[in-house]
Design a protein around this motif. Structure first.
Motif, PDB file in Angstrom:
ATOM      1  N   ARG A  56       0.848  -1.205   0.000  1.00 24.95           N
ATOM      2  CA  ARG A  56       0.000   0.000   0.000  1.00 24.95           C
ATOM      3  C   ARG A  56       0.881   1.251   0.000  1.00 24.95           C
ATOM      4  N   GLY A  57       0.535   2.202  -0.839  1.00 24.58           N
ATOM      5  CA  GLY A  57       1.318   3.424  -0.977  1.00 24.58           C
ATOM      6  C   GLY A  57       2.281   3.384  -2.153  1.00 24.58           C
ATOM      7  N   HIS A  58       2.463   2.206  -2.744  1.00 21.55           N
ATOM      8  CA  HIS A  58       3.323   2.035  -3.914  1.00 21.55           C
ATOM      9  C   HIS A  58       2.455   1.892  -5.162  1.00 21.55           C
ATOM     10  N   ARG A  59       3.074   2.069  -6.306  1.00 18.83           N
ATOM     11  CA  ARG A  59       2.401   1.886  -7.592  1.00 18.83           C
ATOM     12  C   ARG A  59       3.260   0.965  -8.442  1.00 18.83           C
ATOM     13  N   LEU A  63       6.124  -3.313 -17.705  1.00 22.10           N
ATOM     14  CA  LEU A  63       7.153  -3.105 -18.725  1.00 22.10           C
ATOM     15  C   LEU A  63       7.055  -4.144 -19.832  1.00 22.10           C
ATOM     16  N   SER A  64       6.568  -5.328 -19.492  1.00 20.94           N
ATOM     17  CA  SER A  64       6.324  -6.394 -20.463  1.00 20.94           C
ATOM     18  C   SER A  64       5.285  -7.317 -19.830  1.00 20.94           C
ATOM     19  N   ASP A  65       5.005  -8.435 -20.486  1.00 19.83           N
ATOM     20  CA  ASP A  65       4.060  -9.386 -19.895  1.00 19.83           C
ATOM     21  C   ASP A  65       4.575  -9.914 -18.567  1.00 19.83           C
ATOM     22  N   GLN A  66       5.878  -9.982 -18.411  1.00 22.48           N
ATOM     23  CA  GLN A  66       6.466 -10.580 -17.221  1.00 22.48           C
ATOM     24  C   GLN A  66       7.023  -9.561 -16.233  1.00 22.48           C
ATOM     25  N   PHE A  67       7.592  -8.460 -16.688  1.00 25.78           N
ATOM     26  CA  PHE A  67       8.307  -7.549 -15.802  1.00 25.78           C
ATOM     27  C   PHE A  67       7.479  -6.326 -15.407  1.00 25.78           C
ATOM     28  N   ARG A  68       7.647  -5.925 -14.127  1.00 27.31           N
ATOM     29  CA  ARG A  68       6.979  -4.756 -13.564  1.00 27.31           C
ATOM     30  C   ARG A  68       8.021  -3.862 -12.894  1.00 27.31           C
ATOM     31  N   VAL A  69       7.753  -2.576 -12.870  1.00 27.20           N
ATOM     32  CA  VAL A  69       8.544  -1.651 -12.071  1.00 27.20           C
ATOM     33  C   VAL A  69       7.641  -1.175 -10.939  1.00 27.20           C
ATOM     34  N   ILE A  70       8.139  -1.285  -9.706  1.00 21.71           N
ATOM     35  CA  ILE A  70       7.387  -0.866  -8.518  1.00 21.71           C
ATOM     36  C   ILE A  70       8.040   0.416  -8.010  1.00 21.71           C
ATOM     37  N   TYR A  71       7.214   1.432  -7.774  1.00 19.51           N
ATOM     38  CA  TYR A  71       7.758   2.713  -7.346  1.00 19.51           C
ATOM     39  C   TYR A  71       6.831   3.383  -6.349  1.00 19.51           C
ATOM     40  N   LYS A  72       7.364   4.417  -5.687  1.00 24.26           N
ATOM     41  CA  LYS A  72       6.608   5.170  -4.700  1.00 24.26           C
ATOM     42  C   LYS A  72       6.829   6.657  -4.951  1.00 24.26           C
ATOM     43  N   ILE A  73       5.761   7.431  -4.865  1.00 20.94           N
ATOM     44  CA  ILE A  73       5.837   8.877  -5.049  1.00 20.94           C
ATOM     45  C   ILE A  73       5.971   9.507  -3.663  1.00 20.94           C
ATOM     46  N   GLU A  74       6.994  10.333  -3.503  1.00 20.60           N
ATOM     47  CA  GLU A  74       7.227  10.994  -2.226  1.00 20.60           C
ATOM     48  C   GLU A  74       7.472  12.476  -2.438  1.00 20.60           C
ATOM     49  N   ARG A  75       7.414  13.201  -1.373  1.00 22.88           N
ATOM     50  CA  ARG A  75       7.680  14.647  -1.359  1.00 22.88           C
ATOM     51  C   ARG A  75       6.817  15.436  -2.317  1.00 22.88           C
ATOM     52  N   MET A  81      10.736   7.198  -6.170  1.00 23.57           N
ATOM     53  CA  MET A  81      11.701   6.185  -5.729  1.00 23.57           C
ATOM     54  C   MET A  81      11.344   4.851  -6.355  1.00 23.57           C
ATOM     55  N   VAL A  82      12.196   4.340  -7.247  1.00 29.74           N
ATOM     56  CA  VAL A  82      11.978   3.022  -7.853  1.00 29.74           C
ATOM     57  C   VAL A  82      12.468   1.983  -6.857  1.00 29.74           C
ATOM     58  N   VAL A  83      11.551   1.185  -6.358  1.00 25.76           N
ATOM     59  CA  VAL A  83      11.864   0.224  -5.316  1.00 25.76           C
ATOM     60  C   VAL A  83      12.353  -1.085  -5.911  1.00 25.76           C
ATOM     61  N   GLU A  84      11.679  -1.563  -6.950  1.00 25.90           N
ATOM     62  CA  GLU A  84      12.015  -2.880  -7.475  1.00 25.90           C
ATOM     63  C   GLU A  84      11.643  -2.986  -8.946  1.00 25.90           C
ATOM     64  N   LEU A  85      12.432  -3.768  -9.648  1.00 32.69           N
ATOM     65  CA  LEU A  85      12.166  -4.121 -11.029  1.00 32.69           C
ATOM     66  C   LEU A  85      12.126  -5.643 -11.039  1.00 32.69           C
TER      67      LEU A  85
END
Length: 93
Positions: A56-59, A63-75, A81-85
């Protein structure tokens, strides 16, 4: 103008990612730097959505059928902030 910061563990993961996904990630970063997350929502291919539960709080953006980029908007709209690929796993456990 938006700033993108990548988690320190992300550099190790980027080496193992296919080049086509890496190019898409670079395009994702360009869009975020120019127009922020609102620009991502206007491009249907990224399927930008909010996460629930422990994330919760992340988006995430696709990027493809298999890959996602997880990030959080701050400030308040200045910092992303890109947390995980990560490779998305569709299998049930």
């Amino acid at each position: 103008m938006w700033q993108i910061f990548e988690h320190r563990n992300l550099q190790r993961r980027i080496r193992k990612i296919p080049k086509t996904v890496l190019k898409r990630y670079e395009k994702w970063k360009d869009i975020v730097e120019i127009s922020g997350p609102t620009g991502l929502r206007q491009i249907r291919g990224f399927n930008d959505e909010a996460l629930r539960g422990d994330w919760r709080g992340h988006r995430f953006s696709r990027l493809s059928d298999q890959f996602r980029v997880i990030y959080k908007i701050e400030r308040k709209k200045l910092f992303v902030m890109v947390v995980e690929l990560t490779a998305h796993d569709y299998r049930r456990k």
